[in-house]
Design a protein around this motif. Sequence first.
Motif, PDB file in Angstrom:
ATOM      1  N   ASN A 172       0.682  -0.604  -0.289  1.00 51.27           N
ATOM      2  CA  ASN A 172      -0.026   0.088  -0.218  1.00 51.27           C
ATOM      3  C   ASN A 172       0.766   1.061   0.001  1.00 51.27           C
ATOM      4  OD1 ASN A 172      -2.409   0.691   0.145  1.00 51.27           O
ATOM      5  ND2 ASN A 172      -2.773   1.759   2.124  1.00 51.27           N
ATOM      6  N   GLU A 173       2.025   1.640   0.337  1.00 52.19           N
ATOM      7  CA  GLU A 173       3.209   2.616   0.058  1.00 52.19           C
ATOM      8  C   GLU A 173       3.988   2.384  -1.053  1.00 52.19           C
ATOM      9  OE1 GLU A 173       5.717   5.667   2.645  1.00 52.19           O
ATOM     10  OE2 GLU A 173       4.610   3.530   3.845  1.00 52.19           O
ATOM     11  N   HIS A 174       3.600   3.089  -1.923  1.00 46.95           N
ATOM     12  CA  HIS A 174       5.218   3.137  -2.962  1.00 46.95           C
ATOM     13  C   HIS A 174       4.909   4.671  -3.746  1.00 46.95           C
ATOM     14  CE1 HIS A 174       3.065  -0.908  -3.973  1.00 46.95           C
ATOM     15  NE2 HIS A 174       1.887  -0.395  -3.386  1.00 46.95           N
ATOM     16  N   THR A 175       6.598   5.176  -3.872  1.00 48.48           N
ATOM     17  CA  THR A 175       6.600   6.445  -4.286  1.00 48.48           C
ATOM     18  C   THR A 175       6.923   6.228  -5.622  1.00 48.48           C
ATOM     19  OG1 THR A 175       7.598   6.779  -2.601  1.00 48.48           O
ATOM     20  CG2 THR A 175       8.365   7.963  -4.051  1.00 48.48           C
ATOM     21  N   LEU A 176       6.202   6.914  -6.145  1.00 47.15           N
ATOM     22  CA  LEU A 176       6.520   6.972  -8.565  1.00 47.15           C
ATOM     23  C   LEU A 176       7.630   7.147  -8.685  1.00 47.15           C
ATOM     24  CD1 LEU A 176       5.691   6.691 -10.910  1.00 47.15           C
ATOM     25  CD2 LEU A 176       4.148   8.375 -11.200  1.00 47.15           C
ATOM     26  N   ILE A 177       8.850   7.311  -9.011  1.00 51.77           N
ATOM     27  CA  ILE A 177       9.646   7.679  -9.791  1.00 51.77           C
ATOM     28  C   ILE A 177      10.071   8.391 -11.289  1.00 51.77           C
ATOM     29  CG2 ILE A 177      12.408   7.060 -10.225  1.00 51.77           C
ATOM     30  CD1 ILE A 177      12.129   5.636  -8.068  1.00 51.77           C
ATOM     31  N   GLY A 178       9.665   6.931 -12.205  1.00 55.91           N
ATOM     32  CA  GLY A 178       9.321   7.665 -13.457  1.00 55.91           C
ATOM     33  C   GLY A 178       8.313   6.855 -14.182  1.00 55.91           C
ATOM     34  N   SER A 179       7.846   7.731 -15.236  1.00 57.00           N
ATOM     35  CA  SER A 179       6.348   6.842 -16.616  1.00 57.00           C
ATOM     36  C   SER A 179       6.928   7.314 -17.334  1.00 57.00           C
ATOM     37  CB  SER A 179       5.578   7.466 -15.413  1.00 57.00           C
ATOM     38  OG  SER A 179       5.076   8.762 -15.444  1.00 57.00           O
ATOM     39  N   THR A 180       6.165   6.242 -18.632  1.00 53.96           N
ATOM     40  CA  THR A 180       5.774   6.818 -19.770  1.00 53.96           C
ATOM     41  C   THR A 180       5.484   8.498 -20.002  1.00 53.96           C
ATOM     42  OG1 THR A 180       5.510   5.915 -21.827  1.00 53.96           O
ATOM     43  CG2 THR A 180       3.611   5.597 -20.117  1.00 53.96           C
ATOM     44  N   ARG A 181       5.565   9.228 -20.724  1.00 58.42           N
ATOM     45  CA  ARG A 181       5.321   9.901 -20.992  1.00 58.42           C
ATOM     46  C   ARG A 181       4.080  10.034 -22.575  1.00 58.42           C
ATOM     47  NH1 ARG A 181      10.447  14.917 -21.068  1.00 58.42           N
ATOM     48  NH2 ARG A 181      11.308  14.348 -19.199  1.00 58.42           N
ATOM     49  N   ASP A 182       4.755   9.381 -22.992  1.00 59.01           N
ATOM     50  CA  ASP A 182       3.499   8.336 -24.475  1.00 59.01           C
ATOM     51  C   ASP A 182       2.974   7.345 -24.296  1.00 59.01           C
ATOM     52  OD1 ASP A 182       5.614   7.839 -25.235  1.00 59.01           O
ATOM     53  OD2 ASP A 182       6.072   9.717 -25.524  1.00 59.01           O
TER      54      ASP A 182
END
Length: 384
Positions: A172-182
């Motif tokens: 239940n605990e996550h830190t987003l670092i990178g994701s897709t821009r498209d």
Amino acid sequence: MIRAGYRQVRHVLRRGKSSCSDASMRVLGIESSCDDTAAAVVTGDGRILSETNRHQYSVHEAHGGIVPGLAADQHLRNIPEVVRDTLAHANLTIHDIDAIAVTRGPGMPGGLTVGLAAAKTLACVHNKPLIGVHHMEAHALMARMTHTVKFPFVCLLASGGHTLTVAVHGVNEHTLIGSTRDDSVGEAFDKVARELNIPWINAQHGGGPGAALEALALEGDAARFAMPVPMDKTDSARSPDFSFSGLKTHVRRLREAAGFNIQDRQDRADVAAAFQTTAVRHLAKKTALAIVRARDILGTQPQTLVVSGGVACNQAVRAGLEALAMQHKMALVCPPPQLCTDNGVMIAWAGIERLRCGLLDPYSIDFIQRWPLDQLKHMRDRSE
């Protein structure tokens, strides 16, 4: 979460079980977020008592991709028999199930609605705890069922709908670092397969357009049609985000190039190999940046890199990330290929992990089409 949920947890524990992590706990998981209607029964110690998965490759191949309305119709047709068969193959009835977990989001609204309606009805009628599962958290936690993986860890989630790196602090605990821009990496694989007129693989495990491209790439020379690695320039090279739309456009332009013949299998294999090689390099470079950032986020050196989601089935992807993990002195953990693609097992296991933490949901929950993974903890905080 509601107090009734905690009473349900205590009720599960008192049914002759000494603790919430007891191996005999049985959870039914239901998945219908995209084009797979799936269910499974999993125990607290990670034994798969049964699983059923109905694919829809033959329905969608002619359209070149997943058609949401058709997918929802197929879920409506399939889900009663999928749940029935799953219980029957485990030699269980619904009364033997301790809790029901179901994908709540993110995903296609039609499919999510079908799965949620089935799970909520079963849980309410039979007075079972209900656990709404985040699809991507289920992918991230899957490795903890198949391997010994301790929190915290770094996770690359790569599928047809998502590409992101997260620092996983715990359930239940996550830190987003990178994701897709498209586009997601899985979407790019699928679209490039369509551009190259590659027939889909129709198989119980490891099917679809992405798997077909991987198979054809084995016959190709990646150096013949070299492609630029996305986001490799000064202004974007330090970002942990991903981008795959440029690669897809590059392949489309190659179709019009004088040196490429779409009818020639070798030409198509060479382009497939070049695309796959470049995509893997991009994934590795951006995941390397995520690992460095995760050290600061977690305050410690993570020991494990988990790679999950449908694209984690790809052997070239696994090889590239294995090399990356070795460079950072981390263990690479990927679930078995059949548990990387969407399945009921991962939903049941995520349900077990959440049940252990008392994270239950009321029978009134609705689907969440777009649901950033790092919002999970904040939703929990607001409900208390």
